[in-house]
Motif scaffolding. Sequence first.
Motif, mmCIF file in Angstrom:
data_model
loop_
_atom_site.group_PDB
_atom_site.id
_atom_site.type_symbol
_atom_site.label_atom_id
_atom_site.label_comp_id
_atom_site.label_asym_id
_atom_site.label_seq_id
_atom_site.Cartn_x
_atom_site.Cartn_y
_atom_site.Cartn_z
ATOM 1 N N GLN A 114 9.961 -15.269 -5.517
ATOM 2 C CA GLN A 114 9.955 -14.692 -6.861
ATOM 3 C C GLN A 114 9.360 -13.286 -6.841
ATOM 4 N N MET A 115 8.291 -13.119 -6.087
ATOM 5 C CA MET A 115 7.639 -11.815 -6.000
ATOM 6 C C MET A 115 8.592 -10.763 -5.441
ATOM 7 N N TYR A 116 9.298 -11.109 -4.371
ATOM 8 C CA TYR A 116 10.257 -10.177 -3.784
ATOM 9 C C TYR A 116 11.450 -9.940 -4.709
ATOM 10 N N PHE A 117 11.892 -10.991 -5.375
ATOM 11 C CA PHE A 117 13.083 -10.858 -6.228
ATOM 12 C C PHE A 117 12.815 -9.945 -7.423
ATOM 13 N N PHE A 118 11.666 -10.136 -8.070
ATOM 14 C CA PHE A 118 11.354 -9.368 -9.273
ATOM 15 C C PHE A 118 10.534 -8.106 -8.990
ATOM 16 N N GLY A 119 10.040 -7.963 -7.751
ATOM 17 C CA GLY A 119 9.217 -6.813 -7.439
ATOM 18 C C GLY A 119 7.849 -6.892 -8.076
ATOM 19 N N ASN A 120 7.315 -8.099 -8.178
ATOM 20 C CA ASN A 120 5.996 -8.301 -8.769
ATOM 21 C C ASN A 120 4.912 -8.271 -7.692
ATOM 22 N N GLY A 121 4.103 -7.215 -7.683
ATOM 23 C CA GLY A 121 3.027 -7.105 -6.711
ATOM 24 C C GLY A 121 3.453 -6.501 -5.394
ATOM 25 N N ILE A 122 4.730 -6.594 -5.068
ATOM 26 C CA ILE A 122 5.285 -6.028 -3.840
ATOM 27 C C ILE A 122 6.642 -5.401 -4.171
ATOM 28 N N LYS A 126 -4.284 -11.476 -3.616
ATOM 29 C CA LYS A 126 -3.401 -12.575 -4.004
ATOM 30 C C LYS A 126 -2.084 -12.512 -3.244
ATOM 31 N N VAL A 127 -1.588 -11.292 -3.024
ATOM 32 C CA VAL A 127 -0.345 -11.137 -2.274
ATOM 33 C C VAL A 127 -0.512 -11.673 -0.866
ATOM 34 N N VAL A 128 -1.566 -11.235 -0.194
ATOM 35 C CA VAL A 128 -1.811 -11.679 1.185
ATOM 36 C C VAL A 128 -2.072 -13.182 1.216
ATOM 37 N N GLU A 129 -2.791 -13.686 0.233
ATOM 38 C CA GLU A 129 -3.058 -15.125 0.150
ATOM 39 C C GLU A 129 -1.757 -15.913 0.036
ATOM 40 N N THR A 130 -0.839 -15.395 -0.774
ATOM 41 C CA THR A 130 0.453 -16.067 -0.954
ATOM 42 C C THR A 130 1.280 -16.012 0.321
ATOM 43 N N VAL A 131 1.289 -14.854 0.980
ATOM 44 C CA VAL A 131 2.035 -14.707 2.235
ATOM 45 C C VAL A 131 1.506 -15.663 3.292
ATOM 46 N N LEU A 132 0.187 -15.754 3.397
ATOM 47 C CA LEU A 132 -0.416 -16.634 4.391
ATOM 48 C C LEU A 132 -0.045 -18.091 4.127
ATOM 49 N N LEU A 157 0.812 -1.221 0.000
ATOM 50 C CA LEU A 157 0.000 0.000 0.000
ATOM 51 C C LEU A 157 0.843 1.267 0.000
ATOM 52 N N THR A 158 2.064 1.190 0.543
ATOM 53 C CA THR A 158 2.927 2.366 0.612
ATOM 54 C C THR A 158 3.981 2.368 -0.485
ATOM 55 N N ALA A 159 3.884 1.413 -1.407
ATOM 56 C CA ALA A 159 4.877 1.313 -2.482
ATOM 57 C C ALA A 159 4.668 2.415 -3.505
ATOM 58 N N THR A 160 5.639 2.563 -4.376
ATOM 59 C CA THR A 160 5.541 3.541 -5.449
ATOM 60 C C THR A 160 4.495 3.091 -6.452
ATOM 61 N N PRO A 161 3.956 3.987 -7.256
ATOM 62 C CA PRO A 161 2.940 3.609 -8.240
ATOM 63 C C PRO A 161 3.396 2.512 -9.187
ATOM 64 N N ASN A 162 4.683 2.451 -9.496
ATOM 65 C CA ASN A 162 5.180 1.428 -10.418
ATOM 66 C C ASN A 162 4.923 0.026 -9.912
ATOM 67 N N ALA A 163 4.876 -0.123 -8.583
ATOM 68 C CA ALA A 163 4.651 -1.458 -8.013
ATOM 69 C C ALA A 163 3.216 -1.911 -8.246
ATOM 70 N N HIS A 164 2.339 -0.973 -8.615
ATOM 71 C CA HIS A 164 0.940 -1.302 -8.811
ATOM 72 C C HIS A 164 0.574 -1.364 -10.297
ATOM 73 N N SER A 165 1.557 -1.446 -11.161
ATOM 74 C CA SER A 165 1.289 -1.431 -12.592
ATOM 75 C C SER A 165 0.547 -2.681 -13.030
ATOM 76 N N GLU A 166 -0.165 -2.542 -14.154
ATOM 77 C CA GLU A 166 -0.894 -3.685 -14.674
ATOM 78 C C GLU A 166 0.053 -4.806 -15.072
ATOM 79 N N SER A 167 1.287 -4.435 -15.470
ATOM 80 C CA SER A 167 2.242 -5.457 -15.892
ATOM 81 C C SER A 167 2.589 -6.393 -14.753
ATOM 82 N N ALA A 168 2.455 -5.919 -13.517
ATOM 83 C CA ALA A 168 2.723 -6.781 -12.363
ATOM 84 C C ALA A 168 1.489 -7.576 -11.965
ATOM 85 N N ASN A 169 0.375 -7.324 -12.682
ATOM 86 C CA ASN A 169 -0.872 -8.039 -12.400
ATOM 87 C C ASN A 169 -1.210 -7.935 -10.912
#
Length: 202
Positions: free
Chosen positions: A57-65, A36-42, A19-31
Motif C-alpha cells: 500500500q505504501m509503495y502503491f500510494f506513495g505514502n511515506g516512500i 515506521k517505514v523501516v519497521e514495516t520493511v523489516l 531520504l532522497t525523495a522529493t519534499p512531497n513524499a515527506h508531507s504531513e498528509s503522508a504521516n
Amino acid sequence: MRLPLPKLRACLSVAIAVLTATPNAHSESANFSIDKVVETVLAASQGNTDAQYCLGQMYFFGNGIPKNTSRAVHWYRQAAEQGQASAQYILGKMYFQGEGVSKDLGRAAHWYRQAAEQDEASAQNSLGLIYATGEGVSKDYIKAYYWWNLAATSGNENAAMNRDKVEKNITAAQISKAQEMSRNFVPVETKKQHCKSSAVIV
C-alpha cells in the motif's frame, strides 16, 4: 542482533529512497516517519503478511516512500501467496489493468478467485465480471451470477446490480442452480489483515 544481509539491504534501500525523495513524499498528509517505514520493511522481510500488504500500500500510494507500482506488486504478491485476501484482490486488479505488471487476464482471474473464496466481496464482484465477459476465463453466466450473488449478500451494491442484469441472459433453472451454489458456499479461512503502521494512509 545482526540482521541477515538481504533484510539489511531491503531496509537500507527503502531508507535511502525516503531520504532522497522529493519534499512531497515527506508531507504531513503522508504521516511520514522513517522509523515506521523501516519497521514495516523489516517486518515484511521477515514474512509478516500484514506488513507485506502494508508495504504494498505504501509503495502503491506513495505514502511515506516514493510511489513505485512495481515494488507494490512485489509486496502484494508476497502477502497474496501467504493467503492475504486483500492483497490477492489488489494483485488481481493490477494484473487485470496492467498496472505495475504486464496485463494478464488469466492471472487476474486466479488472484480474484483466491480472494473471492475467502469471501472478499470486491473480488467476488470482479470475478463475476470476468465470467460474464469471458476475459481470462470461459464465459459462464451461471458462475457470474453465483459470484455476484455472494458479493451482493455481503452488501456489495455493484454486484447486486450486475446480478440483476445478468438474470435477463439466463433461464430460471440456471438462476436456481446459481442460487444453490451460493447457499453451499463455504469460505476458506480468511486472512484480511489491515495496515497498522502510522506511515500508511489508505
